[in-house]
Design a protein around this motif. Structure first.
Motif, PDB file in Angstrom:
ATOM      1  N   ARG A  19       0.878  10.710  -9.691  1.00  0.00           N
ATOM      2  CA  ARG A  19       1.257   9.484 -10.384  1.00  0.00           C
ATOM      3  C   ARG A  19       0.537   9.383 -11.726  1.00  0.00           C
ATOM      4  O   ARG A  19       1.111   8.955 -12.724  1.00  0.00           O
ATOM      5  N   ALA A  20      -0.716   9.794 -11.755  1.00  0.00           N
ATOM      6  CA  ALA A  20      -1.470   9.783 -13.007  1.00  0.00           C
ATOM      7  C   ALA A  20      -0.845  10.740 -14.024  1.00  0.00           C
ATOM      8  O   ALA A  20      -0.745  10.411 -15.212  1.00  0.00           O
ATOM      9  N   LEU A  21      -0.407  11.907 -13.561  1.00  0.00           N
ATOM     10  CA  LEU A  21       0.259  12.861 -14.449  1.00  0.00           C
ATOM     11  C   LEU A  21       1.541  12.269 -15.004  1.00  0.00           C
ATOM     12  O   LEU A  21       1.791  12.335 -16.215  1.00  0.00           O
ATOM     13  N   ARG A  22       2.353  11.693 -14.150  1.00  0.00           N
ATOM     14  CA  ARG A  22       3.608  11.079 -14.592  1.00  0.00           C
ATOM     15  C   ARG A  22       3.346   9.962 -15.587  1.00  0.00           C
ATOM     16  O   ARG A  22       4.043   9.827 -16.585  1.00  0.00           O
ATOM     17  N   HIS A  23       2.316   9.169 -15.329  1.00  0.00           N
ATOM     18  CA  HIS A  23       1.989   8.064 -16.223  1.00  0.00           C
ATOM     19  C   HIS A  23       1.516   8.584 -17.583  1.00  0.00           C
ATOM     20  O   HIS A  23       1.888   8.041 -18.630  1.00  0.00           O
TER      21      HIS A  23
END
Length: 127
Positions: A19-23
């Protein structure tokens, strides 16, 4: 800024690196709409990204593809083993998708049928 530090929770710790990567990718794209992402290939075969994809494929509980491998057979084979093999194939560029299995399903309210393509489980994980 790394993807892990880009999306902290309210407490300041990151619970989900995918999720951090996508964000982080989302924020970079919004900050510069003309930006092109040329180095995403290495993100696809990260273990956590592939695991997240497997969870989504498993949750969908889809039909087997042309190889007739069911989700239960994949679990018997070993999900970790399959994900390692996929990561290796993606890393060295040897991964190629199998042809999709073509079935015809009825259209609602008519006697007509429409084509439906069903990819193999391993190809659904990558895509």
């Amino acid at each position: 800024m790394s993807a892990v530090s880009a999306s902290p929770t309210a407490s300041g710790s990151v619970l989900d690196p995918v999720r951090a990567l996508r964000h982080a990718l989302y924020r970079a794209a919004k900050a510069d709409p003309g930006r092109r992402f040329h180095a995403l290939r290495d993100k696809v075969f990260r273990r956590d990204v592939l695991w997240r994809a497997w969870v989504a494929v498993r949750r969908n509980n889809g039909a087997p593809g042309i190889d007739r491998a069911t989700l239960d057979q994949v679990e018997q084979y070993g999900v970790a083993r399959l994900l390692d093999e996929l990561a290796s194939e993606l890393r060295d560029g040897s991964w190629r998708p199998l042809p999709a299995r073509r079935v015809f399903i009825p259209k609602p309210g008519t006697s007509e049928q429409r084509p439906l393509s069903i990819p193999a489980v391993r190809d659904r994980i990558v895509r």
